[in-house]
Design a protein around this motif. Structure first.
Motif, short mmCIF file in Angstrom:
data_model
loop_
_atom_site.label_atom_id
_atom_site.label_comp_id
_atom_site.label_asym_id
_atom_site.label_seq_id
_atom_site.Cartn_x
_atom_site.Cartn_y
_atom_site.Cartn_z
N SER A 94 11.09 3.75 68.02
CA SER A 94 12.16 2.82 68.38
C SER A 94 12.05 2.49 69.87
O SER A 94 11.86 3.39 70.69
N ASN A 135 14.66 -7.41 72.77
CA ASN A 135 14.01 -7.24 71.48
C ASN A 135 13.48 -5.82 71.40
O ASN A 135 13.41 -5.12 72.40
N ALA A 181 14.36 -1.15 66.03
CA ALA A 181 15.58 -0.34 65.93
C ALA A 181 15.28 1.01 65.30
O ALA A 181 15.57 2.06 65.86
N ASN A 217 13.18 -1.75 61.52
CA ASN A 217 13.29 -3.21 61.63
C ASN A 217 13.27 -3.66 63.07
O ASN A 217 13.78 -2.96 63.96
N ARG A 218 12.68 -4.82 63.30
CA ARG A 218 12.66 -5.42 64.63
C ARG A 218 14.00 -6.11 64.86
O ARG A 218 14.59 -6.65 63.93
N PHE A 219 14.47 -6.09 66.09
CA PHE A 219 15.69 -6.80 66.45
C PHE A 219 15.39 -7.71 67.63
O PHE A 219 14.43 -7.50 68.37
N SER A 234 18.13 -9.15 63.19
CA SER A 234 17.07 -8.19 62.88
C SER A 234 16.43 -8.54 61.55
O SER A 234 17.01 -9.25 60.73
N THR A 235 15.23 -8.01 61.36
CA THR A 235 14.59 -8.12 60.06
C THR A 235 15.35 -7.21 59.10
O THR A 235 16.20 -6.42 59.53
N LYS A 236 15.05 -7.28 57.81
CA LYS A 236 15.86 -6.57 56.82
C LYS A 236 15.03 -5.72 55.86
O LYS A 236 15.26 -5.71 54.67
N GLU A 268 18.21 3.50 63.28
CA GLU A 268 18.48 2.06 63.27
C GLU A 268 19.98 1.77 63.40
O GLU A 268 20.39 0.92 64.18
N LEU A 311 21.46 -0.39 66.58
CA LEU A 311 22.09 -1.69 66.35
C LEU A 311 23.59 -1.65 66.62
O LEU A 311 24.15 -2.59 67.20
#
Length: 142
Positions: A54, A65, A68, A71-73, A91-93, A104, A108
């Motif tokens: 992370s 950016n 997390a 997933n990328r945020f 973020s991606t899911k 994560e 977030l």
């Protein structure tokens, strides 16, 4: 006796200075955080598994950016009165394993709700309502 009084006065002054620095903290400005890449090392003082990787990058115009948990945020952030808040944050899911999901959620939630920033040069601490995220400086962003 005079030397003892001077020493006590000096110690009292130094203690007062340290306490005021800790309570009020030094003001962090955007340029202190920009163009850096940070790796998450702990949440609430508990080490994060380094396999999770992370991280957080803060770029020009205070865009952020990173990863997390799994997933990328990405998004934009503000820094007001030593408080960093990411809004909006996307973020991606992808589905995460339970350990990565805990990381994560902490990342977030803390970025989205806002956190007090303690920047100690090589270490960045984001103190949110529920989580304290500790990051280690990795390098300058390219």
């Amino acid at each position: 006796m005079k030397t003892t009084l001077v020493m006590k006065t000096t110690i009292a002054a130094a203690t007062a200075l340290l306490l005021s620095a800790c309570s009020g903290g030094l003001k962090v400005v955007e340029s202190d955080l920009q163009h850096h890449h940070w790796n998450l090392t702990a949440i609430n003082g508990v080490a994060v598994d380094p396999e999770i990787k992370s991280d957080l990058e803060i770029a020009e115009h205070f865009t952020i950016n990173g990863m997390a948990g799994c997933n990328r945020f990405f998004g934009s952030a503000t820094l007001e009165q030593n408080r960093l808040k990411a809004d909006p944050l996307a973020s991606t899911k992808m589905a995460c394993d339970p350990v990565a999901q805990k990381v994560e959620t902490a990342v977030l939630q803390t970025l989205g709700e806002g956190a007090t920033v303690n920047n100690q040069g090589q270490q960045l601490e984001l103190v949110g309502e529920q989580y304290t995220l500790t990051y280690q400086l990795a390098d300058w962003m390219k």
